[in-house]
Design an enzyme around this catalytic site. Structure first.
Site, PDB file in Angstrom:
ATOM      1  CG  ASP A 137     -24.185  -0.505  -8.394  1.00 24.05           C
ATOM      2  OD1 ASP A 137     -24.329   0.460  -7.640  1.00 24.05           O
ATOM      3  OD2 ASP A 137     -25.094  -0.936  -9.135  1.00 24.05           O
ATOM      4  CE1 TYR A 139     -24.811  -4.030 -12.839  1.00 25.08           C
ATOM      5  CE2 TYR A 139     -24.103  -1.813 -12.330  1.00 25.08           C
ATOM      6  CZ  TYR A 139     -24.556  -3.053 -11.922  1.00 25.08           C
ATOM      7  OH  TYR A 139     -24.761  -3.299 -10.584  1.00 25.08           O
ATOM      8  CG  ASP A 178     -25.153   1.664  -2.631  1.00 24.44           C
ATOM      9  OD1 ASP A 178     -24.439   2.578  -3.078  1.00 24.44           O
ATOM     10  OD2 ASP A 178     -26.364   1.552  -2.888  1.00 24.44           O
ATOM     11  CG  ASP A 198     -17.407 -14.871  -1.852  1.00 25.38           C
ATOM     12  OD1 ASP A 198     -16.336 -14.352  -2.232  1.00 25.38           O
ATOM     13  OD2 ASP A 198     -17.609 -16.095  -1.912  1.00 25.38           O
ATOM     14  CE  LYS A 204     -17.628 -16.233  -6.232  1.00 24.71           C
ATOM     15  NZ  LYS A 204     -17.464 -16.619  -4.823  1.00 24.71           N
TER      16      LYS A 204
END
Ligand code: NAD
Length: 358
Positions: free
Chosen positions: A249, A142, A253, A225, A192
């Site tokens: 992020d 970001y 959620d 994942d 990852k």
């Protein structure tokens, strides 16, 4: 203890829900012999209306001089047509930056009394859920370099960069380890690393830093994942989940959603010192503002996190959590968590009941 708390009530339901949290904090102060003083400051749409900008300099200075900051929510349709840098949300990004808040902590808790609010099957949530996502907040993709260009063969092309430094990884690992020490002493670090170079550095530094400085904390790795799948398959396995800005992020959620109710979830943002910013995860809910129907519990729990994480008051934190639990067990509900046979109350009354239960 004497503590000075800056209050950014903001817009929409912000003033109602922060009023509820202040009532509960005053009750805690009375019961445990503390003195909390509250200083109301402008940020967001109300600041635009009063002084033409979403984050007045006085607000920044007073927040920096406070022991911690309690935030309601900002924004609303009245200010939606303003240009990006003049909008209420700009105040939020500005205060996080001014306070150097690089970690975001979001506990996603499913309360026993609200088990049927979860979209997951009953057997998956019967032992409760409490996932604390520790998200790096000021680095990663970001904030990395980005660009666009016209590729000769492929046409318009855009790129973003995921970049992390040892310092950034170490400081967020410290936050997660300190939190884990107060809980299960276990962290699941999400990355990852099978694909990304930045994730391989993340994994290496998380382990070396935690092993050297927090040998009592156990760190395990999980690929992002697989984590997304495990949160819906077996959410009870998670306690402290440490991850980068973008993965955090998305996963926070997802974790919030499995607990079912936006009006119940709090979050904190911290930097190097003890002064943090504590807020509900929801927005200013303009559709219900001023009607005394909002759920104040997320903001009350944010205030509880402030007591534990900024003021080192674990007993007082537990007292608020226990009071929330008692009130829910007694069948009292605001409209967003209402179900058959329960007693419907407004925002003010819910806060009053929780304060009374302390
Ligand atoms: P929202 O979270 O404000 O509302 C979404 C839905 O949830 C609405 O139906 C609302 O009534 C309900 N809701 C939210 N909080 C509730 C509560 N405590 N009790 C009961 N119901 C509740 O999201 P939105 O509608 O997308 O955004 C509204 C405004 O809030 C926008 O201007 C947005 O930019 C802003 N916003 C601010 C923050 C923040 O200040 N941190 C975060 C998100 C959105």
């Amino acid at each position: 203890m004497n503590k000075h708390i800056a209050v950014l009530a903001g817009d929409g339901i912000g003033p109602e829900i922060t009023e509820g949290a202040i009532l509960v904090l005053k009750r805690v102060a009375e019961k445990y012999g503390h003195t909390f003083t509250f200083e109301h400051l402008l940020m967001g749409g109300c600041a635009i209306d009063a002084c033409g900008e979403p984050l007045p300099q006085t607000t920044v200075e007073r927040c920096l001089a406070s022991d911690s900051v309690l935030l309601g929510a900002v924004g609303g349709p009245k200010w939606d047509s303003l240009p990006g840098d003049k909008r209420p949300e700009k105040g939020l990004l500005g205060i996080r930056k001014a306070m150097g808040l690089y970690s975001n902590i979001r506990p996603a808790k499913l309360w026993a009394a609200l088990a049927d609010a979860s979209p997951l099957k009953a057997h998956l949530v019967q032992n409760g859920i409490e996932i604390i996502v520790v998200r790096e907040l000021t680095g990663g993709i970001y904030f990395g370099e980005r660009g666009k260009y016209e590729d000769e063969n492929m046409g318009e092309t855009a790129w973003d960069t995921e970049k992390y430094s040892v310092k950034e990884i170490e400081r967020i690992t410290r936050i997660a380890c300190e939190l884990a020490q107060k809980r299960s002493k276990k962290i699941i670090s999400v990355d990852k690393a099978n694909v990304l170079e930045s994730s391989r550095l993340w994994r290496k530094i998380v382990h070396t830093y935690a092993e050297k400085n927090y040998p009592d904390v156990e760190v395990c790795d999980m690929l992002v994942d697989n984590t997304a799948m495990q949160i819906v398959k077996n959410p009870a396995q998670f306690d402290v989940l440490l991850t980068s800005n973008m993965f955090g992020d998305i996963l926070s959620d997802e974790a919030a959603q499995v607990t079912g109710s936006i009006g119940m979830l709090a979050s904190s943002s911290l930097g190097d010192g003890t002064c943090g910013l504590y807020e509900p995860i929801h927005g200013s809910a303009p559709d219900i503002a001023g009607k005394d129907v909002a759920n104040p519990i997320a903001t009350i729990l944010a205030a509880a996190m402030m007591l534990r994480d900024s003021f080192d008051m674990p007993k007082e934190y537990a007292a608020i959590e226990c009071a929330v639990s008692k009130v829910l067990e007694s069948g009292v509900r605001t409209a967003d968590i209402m179900s058959e046979g329960m007693q419907l109350v407004g925002c003010r009354e819910m806060a009053r009941r929780i304060a009374e239960a302390i």
